[in-house]
Design a protein around this motif. Structure first.
Motif, PDB file in Angstrom:
ATOM      1  N   LYS A  15     -30.076   9.015  18.142  1.00 35.07           N
ATOM      2  CA  LYS A  15     -29.056   9.452  17.715  1.00 35.07           C
ATOM      3  C   LYS A  15     -27.791   8.684  18.287  1.00 35.07           C
ATOM      4  CE  LYS A  15     -29.602  12.235  22.021  1.00 35.07           C
ATOM      5  NZ  LYS A  15     -29.916  13.544  22.774  1.00 35.07           N
ATOM      6  N   ALA A  16     -27.734   7.915  19.220  1.00 34.18           N
ATOM      7  CA  ALA A  16     -26.677   7.342  19.470  1.00 34.18           C
ATOM      8  C   ALA A  16     -26.061   6.189  18.424  1.00 34.18           C
ATOM      9  CB  ALA A  16     -26.589   6.564  20.838  1.00 34.18           C
ATOM     10  N   GLU A  17     -27.102   5.506  17.983  1.00 32.11           N
ATOM     11  CA  GLU A  17     -26.985   4.652  17.033  1.00 32.11           C
ATOM     12  C   GLU A  17     -26.513   5.236  15.420  1.00 32.11           C
ATOM     13  OE1 GLU A  17     -28.496   2.397  20.304  1.00 32.11           O
ATOM     14  OE2 GLU A  17     -29.219   4.478  19.334  1.00 32.11           O
ATOM     15  N   ILE A  18     -27.175   6.301  15.248  1.00 33.30           N
ATOM     16  CA  ILE A  18     -26.812   6.990  14.271  1.00 33.30           C
ATOM     17  C   ILE A  18     -25.442   7.573  14.078  1.00 33.30           C
ATOM     18  CG2 ILE A  18     -27.140   9.033  12.779  1.00 33.30           C
ATOM     19  CD1 ILE A  18     -30.178   8.891  13.414  1.00 33.30           C
ATOM     20  N   ALA A  19     -24.692   8.006  15.371  1.00 35.06           N
ATOM     21  CA  ALA A  19     -23.500   8.222  15.314  1.00 35.06           C
ATOM     22  C   ALA A  19     -22.480   7.234  15.288  1.00 35.06           C
ATOM     23  CB  ALA A  19     -23.462   8.987  16.628  1.00 35.06           C
ATOM     24  N   MET A  20     -23.068   5.999  16.110  1.00 32.18           N
ATOM     25  CA  MET A  20     -22.088   4.938  15.657  1.00 32.18           C
ATOM     26  C   MET A  20     -22.064   4.376  14.335  1.00 32.18           C
ATOM     27  SD  MET A  20     -22.816   2.330  19.088  1.00 32.18           S
ATOM     28  CE  MET A  20     -24.810   2.748  19.500  1.00 32.18           C
ATOM     29  N   ILE A  21     -23.071   4.263  13.611  1.00 31.83           N
ATOM     30  CA  ILE A  21     -22.814   3.677  12.331  1.00 31.83           C
ATOM     31  C   ILE A  21     -22.176   4.638  11.350  1.00 31.83           C
ATOM     32  CG2 ILE A  21     -25.115   2.523  12.249  1.00 31.83           C
ATOM     33  CD1 ILE A  21     -26.073   4.822  10.426  1.00 31.83           C
ATOM     34  N   LYS A  22     -22.174   6.000  11.585  1.00 29.97           N
ATOM     35  CA  LYS A  22     -21.317   7.013  10.814  1.00 29.97           C
ATOM     36  C   LYS A  22     -19.891   6.723  11.325  1.00 29.97           C
ATOM     37  CE  LYS A  22     -20.817  10.508   8.286  1.00 29.97           C
ATOM     38  NZ  LYS A  22     -19.321  10.720   8.580  1.00 29.97           N
ATOM     39  N   ILE A  23     -19.523   6.504  12.153  1.00 30.64           N
ATOM     40  CA  ILE A  23     -18.329   6.202  12.691  1.00 30.64           C
ATOM     41  C   ILE A  23     -17.750   4.786  12.147  1.00 30.64           C
ATOM     42  CG2 ILE A  23     -16.637   5.687  14.573  1.00 30.64           C
ATOM     43  CD1 ILE A  23     -18.558   7.368  16.237  1.00 30.64           C
ATOM     44  N   VAL A  24     -18.649   3.876  12.221  1.00 28.55           N
ATOM     45  CA  VAL A  24     -18.123   2.494  11.806  1.00 28.55           C
ATOM     46  C   VAL A  24     -18.030   2.097  10.367  1.00 28.55           C
ATOM     47  CG1 VAL A  24     -18.767   0.233  12.169  1.00 28.55           C
ATOM     48  CG2 VAL A  24     -18.696   1.508  14.165  1.00 28.55           C
ATOM     49  N   ALA A  25     -19.116   2.511   9.774  1.00 28.08           N
ATOM     50  CA  ALA A  25     -19.303   1.961   8.445  1.00 28.08           C
ATOM     51  C   ALA A  25     -18.356   2.520   7.304  1.00 28.08           C
ATOM     52  CB  ALA A  25     -20.920   1.901   7.846  1.00 28.08           C
ATOM     53  N   PRO A  26     -18.231   3.814   7.238  1.00 28.47           N
ATOM     54  CA  PRO A  26     -17.144   4.249   6.574  1.00 28.47           C
ATOM     55  C   PRO A  26     -15.844   3.934   6.733  1.00 28.47           C
ATOM     56  CG  PRO A  26     -18.586   6.198   7.091  1.00 28.47           C
ATOM     57  CD  PRO A  26     -18.869   5.009   7.939  1.00 28.47           C
ATOM     58  N   ARG A  27     -15.429   3.678   8.068  1.00 24.69           N
ATOM     59  CA  ARG A  27     -14.085   3.325   8.480  1.00 24.69           C
ATOM     60  C   ARG A  27     -13.884   1.663   7.938  1.00 24.69           C
ATOM     61  NH1 ARG A  27     -12.621  -0.419  11.971  1.00 24.69           N
ATOM     62  NH2 ARG A  27     -14.622  -0.159  12.919  1.00 24.69           N
ATOM     63  N   VAL A  28     -14.918   1.024   8.000  1.00 25.88           N
ATOM     64  CA  VAL A  28     -14.811  -0.552   7.758  1.00 25.88           C
ATOM     65  C   VAL A  28     -14.737  -0.535   6.290  1.00 25.88           C
ATOM     66  CG1 VAL A  28     -16.229  -2.659   7.507  1.00 25.88           C
ATOM     67  CG2 VAL A  28     -16.176  -1.609   9.730  1.00 25.88           C
ATOM     68  N   ALA A  29     -15.589   0.333   5.611  1.00 25.86           N
ATOM     69  CA  ALA A  29     -15.554   0.182   4.049  1.00 25.86           C
ATOM     70  C   ALA A  29     -14.260   0.585   3.340  1.00 25.86           C
ATOM     71  CB  ALA A  29     -16.711   1.015   3.483  1.00 25.86           C
ATOM     72  N   SER A  30     -13.509   1.602   4.047  1.00 29.29           N
ATOM     73  CA  SER A  30     -12.384   2.299   3.806  1.00 29.29           C
ATOM     74  C   SER A  30     -11.188   1.255   4.011  1.00 29.29           C
ATOM     75  CB  SER A  30     -11.898   3.421   4.578  1.00 29.29           C
ATOM     76  OG  SER A  30     -12.822   4.673   4.485  1.00 29.29           O
ATOM     77  N   GLU A  31     -11.295   0.434   5.007  1.00 26.33           N
ATOM     78  CA  GLU A  31     -10.106  -0.633   5.404  1.00 26.33           C
ATOM     79  C   GLU A  31     -10.434  -1.744   4.193  1.00 26.33           C
ATOM     80  OE1 GLU A  31     -10.735  -1.558   9.439  1.00 26.33           O
ATOM     81  OE2 GLU A  31      -9.875   0.201  10.016  1.00 26.33           O
ATOM     82  N   ILE A  32     -11.659  -2.162   3.995  1.00 22.25           N
ATOM     83  CA  ILE A  32     -11.921  -3.318   3.023  1.00 22.25           C
ATOM     84  C   ILE A  32     -11.434  -3.048   1.734  1.00 22.25           C
ATOM     85  CG2 ILE A  32     -13.627  -4.866   2.100  1.00 22.25           C
ATOM     86  CD1 ILE A  32     -14.890  -4.924   4.948  1.00 22.25           C
ATOM     87  N   ILE A  33     -11.713  -1.944   1.348  1.00 21.48           N
ATOM     88  CA  ILE A  33     -11.406  -1.332  -0.083  1.00 21.48           C
ATOM     89  C   ILE A  33      -9.961  -1.239  -0.383  1.00 21.48           C
ATOM     90  CG2 ILE A  33     -11.615   0.695  -1.853  1.00 21.48           C
ATOM     91  CD1 ILE A  33     -14.531   0.961  -0.454  1.00 21.48           C
ATOM     92  N   ASP A  34      -9.452  -0.731   0.812  1.00 25.81           N
ATOM     93  CA  ASP A  34      -7.785  -0.546   0.723  1.00 25.81           C
ATOM     94  C   ASP A  34      -7.349  -2.001   0.722  1.00 25.81           C
ATOM     95  OD1 ASP A  34      -5.500   1.209   1.428  1.00 25.81           O
ATOM     96  OD2 ASP A  34      -5.350  -0.339   2.915  1.00 25.81           O
ATOM     97  N   MET A  35      -7.820  -2.681   1.397  1.00 25.47           N
ATOM     98  CA  MET A  35      -7.372  -4.128   1.362  1.00 25.47           C
ATOM     99  C   MET A  35      -7.502  -4.813  -0.253  1.00 25.47           C
ATOM    100  SD  MET A  35      -8.804  -7.575   3.396  1.00 25.47           S
ATOM    101  CE  MET A  35     -10.039  -7.728   2.430  1.00 25.47           C
ATOM    102  N   ALA A  36      -8.528  -4.335  -0.668  1.00 26.43           N
ATOM    103  CA  ALA A  36      -8.678  -4.867  -2.061  1.00 26.43           C
ATOM    104  C   ALA A  36      -7.710  -4.324  -3.268  1.00 26.43           C
ATOM    105  CB  ALA A  36     -10.242  -4.455  -2.458  1.00 26.43           C
ATOM    106  N   ILE A  37      -7.557  -3.016  -2.883  1.00 26.61           N
ATOM    107  CA  ILE A  37      -6.522  -2.371  -3.927  1.00 26.61           C
ATOM    108  C   ILE A  37      -5.113  -3.028  -3.400  1.00 26.61           C
ATOM    109  CG2 ILE A  37      -5.187  -0.277  -4.038  1.00 26.61           C
ATOM    110  CD1 ILE A  37      -7.806   1.209  -3.474  1.00 26.61           C
ATOM    111  N   GLN A  38      -4.802  -3.425  -2.363  1.00 27.13           N
ATOM    112  CA  GLN A  38      -3.529  -4.090  -1.999  1.00 27.13           C
ATOM    113  C   GLN A  38      -3.362  -5.474  -2.667  1.00 27.13           C
ATOM    114  OE1 GLN A  38      -1.162  -2.657  -0.382  1.00 27.13           O
ATOM    115  NE2 GLN A  38       0.071  -3.999   0.075  1.00 27.13           N
ATOM    116  N   ALA A  39      -4.695  -6.247  -2.653  1.00 22.35           N
ATOM    117  CA  ALA A  39      -4.630  -7.472  -3.366  1.00 22.35           C
ATOM    118  C   ALA A  39      -4.358  -7.446  -4.867  1.00 22.35           C
ATOM    119  CB  ALA A  39      -5.975  -8.010  -2.936  1.00 22.35           C
ATOM    120  N   PHE A  40      -4.806  -6.567  -5.466  1.00 19.47           N
ATOM    121  CA  PHE A  40      -4.690  -6.295  -6.713  1.00 19.47           C
ATOM    122  C   PHE A  40      -3.166  -5.787  -7.214  1.00 19.47           C
ATOM    123  CE2 PHE A  40      -9.098  -7.152  -6.789  1.00 19.47           C
ATOM    124  CZ  PHE A  40      -9.398  -7.710  -8.069  1.00 19.47           C
TER     125      PHE A  40
END
Length: 434
Positions: free
Chosen positions: A336-361
């Motif tokens: 349960k702790a690892e599941i909580a961690m990935i739910k915090i980390v993965a969407p945040r990381v993806a949001s930041e990288i996709i936002d960077m891609a939009i900025q790059a274009f």
């Protein structure tokens, strides 16, 4: 932990990647145009013919129901084995549905597989696995803070041989699809139960049952997400047979935890897939564009961003694979702790990288439907299946409890770190004694 794919998984990876290259990527533009170009047109709530053609091709190639380990109709893969396949599918908005591996249908099928009776499976699971019908999950409500699911107020009341359901749900994802035939609905069946988590139940509600009404669709960041749709749903004295109850009264939270654990793995690996695609596109873009006399890729600010993105992405992937491995080897409760961690980390990381891609274009980034819809998905996932704040609070409580006992490195008296070569700590630092 060994994350190397088995021969079977490696074969599936190659086959899915080829299907994506040959069929899905070339179809994306047409699919987005058909679904979103006329958001006020009633045709948006019809199945997309091109998407149905792709699904038929995927099924013929044996790329179907890969997510479900227990079912004879699934691929028999573990969470860890399925995770890299979900990553590949996540690279396209449309791909999970093409392989019959999309939310909320995957979670609903898992619920029916694990907790449904044989009659319930025959009526609902078989046509879902076959792709003949779609389903929705009715949990969130507009009138309460649904991040605390004990607040959910929809009433499920026993009346003779039936249950009667009254309530109002929203963000009922998938309910807009005209093929949606089932709403797995969570509500209160016993308000007086001593245990707060024993008051809720889940029940199977046919979408065409009298009293079920779609009040309106709810756009996500202005997008209809047709023909899937996220709906506000009214249950007005909806009557269903008592045998539609899942597992038994008061076991709604038990079912929810069994449903949401694997679903979070799926979401997070899909997040990593689309973030990986975004980073690839950033690198190609920056290598081809010149600003202020040199390629943008040679400018330090972008190199720093790319390096950080790669580090974040690799960490998120490894953390998600670890969580999947723990779920397979120790069970969802231990993980349960690892599941909580990935739910915090993965969407945040993806949001930041996709936002960077939009900025790059630049200006073109806002017209790039692949990236804007990827951002919609990543940003909404920070709320779906429990908001970041709830997972962070839960994770902090786990950590505090883990370290609540006596420090094993402390043996009494002056801590060792405060003693330097036998000298008294205060004598070594006179100012501290004054």
């Amino acid at each position: 932990m060994d994350f190397r794919p088995s021969d079977r998984v490696a074969d599936l990876q190659g086959r899915i990647e080829r299907f994506m290259t040959e069929h899905i990527y070339p179809s994306e533009e047409a699919l987005f145009r058909d679904a979103f170009s006329q958001p006020d047109d009633f045709r948006q709530w019809r199945p997309l013919a091109l998407l149905e053609d792709l699904k038929a091709q995927a099924r013929r190639q044996g790329l179907w129901n890969l997510f479900l380990p227990e079912s004879a109709s699934g691929a028999g893969l573990t969470n860890l084995e399925y995770a890299p396949l979900a990553e590949i599918m996540g690279r396209s908005w449309w791909a999970p549905e093409v392989f019959n591996c999309d939310a909320p249908n995957t979670g609903n099928m898992e619920v029916l597989e694990r907790y449904g009776t044989e009659a319930q499976k025959q009526q609902w699971l078989e046509p879902l696995l076959d792709g003949r019908i779609r389903s929705a999950f009715a949990m969130t409500e507009p009138a309460v803070a649904s991040s605390d699911a004990t607040n959910i107020a929809t009433e499920i009341r026993r009346d003779g041989t039936d249950y009667v359901i009254n309530g109002r749900k929203w963000w009922t994802s998938g309910a807009g699809d005209p093929r949606c035939k089932l709403l797995i609905t969570m509500g209160v069946s016993n308000r007086d139960a001593t245990a707060r988590h024993g008051r809720q139940s889940m029940i199977l509600v046919p979408a065409d049952a009298p009293g079920v009404r779609i009040r309106r669709y709810l756009p996500i960041l202005g997008v209809s997400d047709a023909p899937h749709g996220h709906m506000e749903t009214i249950f007005d004295n909806v009557r269903v047979p008592a045998e539609n109850m899942l597992l038994g009264e008061g076991r709604g939270f038990e079912i929810a935890q069994g449903r949401l654990g694997p679903g979070r793995i799926h979401h997070c690996m899909r997040m990593i897939g689309i973030a990986e695609r975004a980073l690839e596109r950033v690198c190609r873009r920056l290598g081809n564009r010149v600003a202020f006399g040199r390629p943008i890729a040679e400018q330090s600010v972008w190199r720093q961003r790319i390096a950080r993105a790669r580090c974040d992405l690799e960490q998120a992937r490894l953390l998600t694979l670890k969580a999947a491995w723990m779920m397979d080897t120790a069970g969802n409760r231990v993980a349960k702790a690892e599941i909580a961690m990935i739910k915090i980390v993965a969407p945040r990381v993806a949001s930041e990288i996709i936002d960077m891609a939009i900025q790059a274009f630049g200006g073109g980034g806002f017209a790039d439907t692949v990236m804007t819809m990827a951002y919609v998905y990543a940003r909404t996932t920070r709320v779906a299946d429990g908001p970041d704040e709830v997972h962070a609070d839960q994770l902090a409580r786990f950590e505090l409890a883990r370290h609540a006992g006596r420090d094993p490195a402390h043996t009494g008296g002056t801590p060792a770190v405060m003693v330097a070569q036998g000298k008294d700590y205060e004598r070594s630092f006179p100012m501290a004694a004054e």
